[in-house]
Each structure stands twice: as C-alpha cells, then as structure tokens.
Design a protein around this motif. Structure first.
Motif, short mmCIF file in Angstrom:
data_model
loop_
_atom_site.label_atom_id
_atom_site.label_comp_id
_atom_site.label_asym_id
_atom_site.label_seq_id
_atom_site.Cartn_x
_atom_site.Cartn_y
_atom_site.Cartn_z
N VAL A 118 36.26 40.26 23.88
CA VAL A 118 35.77 39.28 24.84
C VAL A 118 35.72 39.95 26.21
CG1 VAL A 118 36.21 37.06 25.96
CG2 VAL A 118 36.74 37.36 23.52
N ARG A 119 34.55 39.89 26.82
CA ARG A 119 34.38 40.36 28.20
C ARG A 119 33.81 39.20 29.00
NH1 ARG A 119 30.47 44.86 28.46
NH2 ARG A 119 29.67 44.25 26.44
N PHE A 120 34.28 39.03 30.23
CA PHE A 120 33.79 37.92 31.05
C PHE A 120 33.74 38.35 32.51
CE2 PHE A 120 38.31 37.66 31.47
CZ PHE A 120 38.56 37.08 32.71
N ASP A 121 32.92 37.64 33.26
CA ASP A 121 32.85 37.84 34.71
C ASP A 121 33.73 36.79 35.37
OD1 ASP A 121 30.91 39.88 34.53
OD2 ASP A 121 29.26 38.45 34.63
N PHE A 122 34.68 37.23 36.20
CA PHE A 122 35.43 36.28 37.01
C PHE A 122 34.46 35.47 37.85
CE2 PHE A 122 39.09 39.30 36.60
CZ PHE A 122 40.02 38.39 36.13
N SER A 123 34.86 34.26 38.26
CA SER A 123 34.02 33.46 39.15
C SER A 123 33.75 34.26 40.42
CB SER A 123 34.71 32.13 39.47
OG SER A 123 35.97 32.33 40.07
N GLY A 124 32.51 34.17 40.87
CA GLY A 124 32.09 34.91 42.05
C GLY A 124 31.60 36.32 41.77
N TYR A 125 31.64 36.73 40.52
CA TYR A 125 31.20 38.08 40.15
C TYR A 125 30.17 38.01 39.02
CZ TYR A 125 35.05 40.08 42.82
OH TYR A 125 35.91 40.44 43.82
N GLY A 126 29.36 39.05 38.92
CA GLY A 126 28.39 39.16 37.84
C GLY A 126 27.53 37.93 37.72
N LYS A 127 27.43 37.39 36.51
CA LYS A 127 26.58 36.23 36.25
C LYS A 127 27.35 34.91 36.26
CE LYS A 127 23.39 38.96 33.48
NZ LYS A 127 22.88 39.23 32.12
N SER A 128 28.62 34.96 36.64
CA SER A 128 29.42 33.72 36.70
C SER A 128 29.13 32.97 37.99
CB SER A 128 30.92 34.04 36.62
OG SER A 128 31.27 34.44 35.33
N GLU A 129 29.38 31.67 37.94
CA GLU A 129 29.22 30.85 39.13
C GLU A 129 30.40 31.07 40.07
OE1 GLU A 129 26.80 27.24 36.91
OE2 GLU A 129 28.86 26.89 37.54
N GLY A 130 30.26 30.60 41.28
CA GLY A 130 31.32 30.71 42.28
C GLY A 130 30.95 31.70 43.37
N GLN A 162 32.17 34.86 45.87
CA GLN A 162 33.10 35.98 45.93
C GLN A 162 34.13 35.79 47.04
OE1 GLN A 162 31.15 39.77 46.03
NE2 GLN A 162 32.98 40.87 45.42
N GLU A 163 33.76 35.14 48.12
CA GLU A 163 34.72 34.95 49.22
C GLU A 163 35.84 33.97 48.85
OE1 GLU A 163 30.94 32.56 50.34
OE2 GLU A 163 31.35 34.57 49.63
N ASP A 164 35.68 33.22 47.75
CA ASP A 164 36.73 32.30 47.30
C ASP A 164 37.69 32.96 46.31
OD1 ASP A 164 35.62 30.26 48.83
OD2 ASP A 164 34.40 29.51 47.17
N VAL A 165 37.46 34.22 45.97
CA VAL A 165 38.26 34.90 44.95
C VAL A 165 39.63 35.29 45.52
CG1 VAL A 165 38.41 36.97 43.50
CG2 VAL A 165 36.22 35.77 43.75
N ASN A 166 40.65 35.01 44.74
CA ASN A 166 42.01 35.48 45.04
C ASN A 166 42.74 35.63 43.70
OD1 ASN A 166 43.23 32.89 44.31
ND2 ASN A 166 42.44 32.14 46.28
N TYR A 167 43.92 36.20 43.73
CA TYR A 167 44.64 36.45 42.48
C TYR A 167 44.94 35.17 41.71
CZ TYR A 167 45.36 41.31 43.86
OH TYR A 167 45.17 42.62 44.21
#
Length: 91
Positions: free
Chosen positions: A60-72, A74-79
C-alpha cells in the motif's frame, strides 16, 4: 492486482492510495513518504521497491493530505495530521 482507491482521513479529505500485489496476504507493507514528495518517493524509489515486493505481499502506497494527488493543503501538514492520515490508511 493494482487498484487506486480513495481513503477519507479524519478531516474528510481523500487520500490517494495505491494497493498493489497479492489481494490475499498475511502481510501488508505500507510505504510512508517523506516531506515534499509523494507515494512514489524521490526518483521512484517506492515504485521500484514495490515492484519487487508485490509478488509476495500486499503493498500500500498513499499520498499524505496536501501531497501528490491527495486532497488538502501542504501548509496544513504537521506530524499529528500525518499520523492521523497513516492511521486512516491502516484502519
């Protein structure tokens, strides 16, 4: 087997997810990418590695929210948000 699916995270955003390999497997390998890249990782590292593993495991490979083709955004990304995204994929 290879299929693209969308998994909703806790914020209602779709995480673009690729499931490869054996549909029925005792082991699932989940790839988690770093900051600034997507589910292929730099220089297609994850793509190449998944090609070797998918004959044996479910991968399974996925894009975190805010990256790649996922919604969200990038400025909202945190750990914390990334750990919640990963938990959504695991569930």
């Amino acid at each position: 087997m290879e299929k693209n699916i969308q998994i909703k995270n806790n914020y209602g955003e779709n995480l673009d997810t690729l499931v490869e390999g054996r549909e029925v497997s005792d082991t699932t390998v989940i790839f988690v990418h770093g900051f600034g890249v997507d589910k292929d990782e730099s220089f297609n590292y994850f793509t190449d590695t998944a090609a070797v593993l998918r004959d044996i495991f479910r991968v399974v490979r996925f894009d975190f929210s805010g990256y790649g083709k996922s919604e969200g955004k990038q400025e909202d990304v945190n750990y914390q948000k990334q750990s919640e995204d990963l938990n959504s994929v695991i569930e």
